[in-house]
Design an enzyme around this catalytic site. Structure first.
Site, PDB file in Angstrom:
ATOM      1  N   GLU A   1      10.827  -3.910   5.630  1.00 14.66           N
ATOM      2  CA  GLU A   1       9.799  -3.536   6.602  1.00 14.66           C
ATOM      3  C   GLU A   1      10.234  -3.762   8.054  1.00 14.66           C
ATOM      4  OE1 GLU A   1       7.602  -1.806   5.448  1.00 14.66           O
ATOM      5  OE2 GLU A   1       6.906  -2.536   3.511  1.00 14.66           O
TER       6      GLU A   1
ATOM      7  N   TYR B   1       0.800  -1.229   0.000  1.00 17.23           N
ATOM      8  CA  TYR B   1       0.000   0.000   0.000  1.00 17.23           C
ATOM      9  C   TYR B   1       0.827   1.271   0.000  1.00 17.23           C
ATOM     10  CZ  TYR B   1       1.070  -0.590   4.966  1.00 17.23           C
ATOM     11  OH  TYR B   1       1.716  -0.798   6.153  1.00 17.23           O
ATOM     12  N   GLY B   2       2.144   1.184   0.023  1.00 15.58           N
ATOM     13  CA  GLY B   2       2.957   2.402   0.144  1.00 15.58           C
ATOM     14  C   GLY B   2       4.073   2.471  -0.866  1.00 15.58           C
ATOM     15  N   THR B   3       5.302   2.562  -0.372  1.00 14.98           N
ATOM     16  CA  THR B   3       6.453   2.785  -1.241  1.00 14.98           C
ATOM     17  C   THR B   3       6.776   1.599  -2.133  1.00 14.98           C
ATOM     18  OG1 THR B   3       8.083   2.030   0.401  1.00 14.98           O
ATOM     19  CG2 THR B   3       7.459   4.378   0.453  1.00 14.98           C
ATOM     20  N   LEU B   4       6.126   0.464  -1.919  1.00 11.82           N
ATOM     21  CA  LEU B   4       6.336  -0.704  -2.783  1.00 11.82           C
ATOM     22  C   LEU B   4       5.417  -0.696  -4.015  1.00 11.82           C
ATOM     23  CD1 LEU B   4       6.722  -3.342   0.041  1.00 11.82           C
ATOM     24  CD2 LEU B   4       8.458  -2.797  -1.677  1.00 11.82           C
TER      25      LEU B   4
END
Length: 117
Positions: A73, A8-11
């Site tokens: 993470e 849901y983010g920087t990936l």
């Protein structure tokens, strides 16, 4: 490909850590209502709390990629209490997938009501 992962983010595609998913198979998108997204500055964090939904991208990954994601993470399976994120299996419309859940307090962080990073 042995594992499904929802990010849901920087990936996500086009973001600064998406290169870690090179070699993974993009499955599709979904909105997970069991998550609430928070702005942590340079990256977001999701908590397992009901919301309007958090937009995720679902990928099929191998063991090596999953290990690299765990490192990014700060997820330590042997010491989850020390982990920055925990890995939790959640239902998506593409099947069950691992999701990284933020493992710190968020009382001073801004909630991202749109559910999109």
């Amino acid at each position: 490909m042995k594992h499904m992962v929802a990010v849901y983010g920087t990936l996500k595609r086009g973001h600064n850590n998406s290169h870690l998913l090179k070699g993974a198979r993009f499955i599709g998108e979904d909105s997970l209502s069991g998550l609430t997204l928070f702005n942590l500055g340079p990256y977001p964090g999701a908590l397992a709390k009901p919301s309007e939904g958090v937009l995720v991208e679902v990928y099929a990954v191998n063991d090596q990629i999953l290990t690299e994601l765990d490192i990014l993470e700060d997820y330590f399976p042997a010491a989850p209490g020390d982990s920055l994120y925990l890995r939790k299996r959640m239902a998506t419309k593409h099947g069950p997938a691992w999701v990284y859940i933020y493992n710190r307090p968020v009382q001073h962080q801004q909630r991202i009501s749109s559910g999109t990073w």
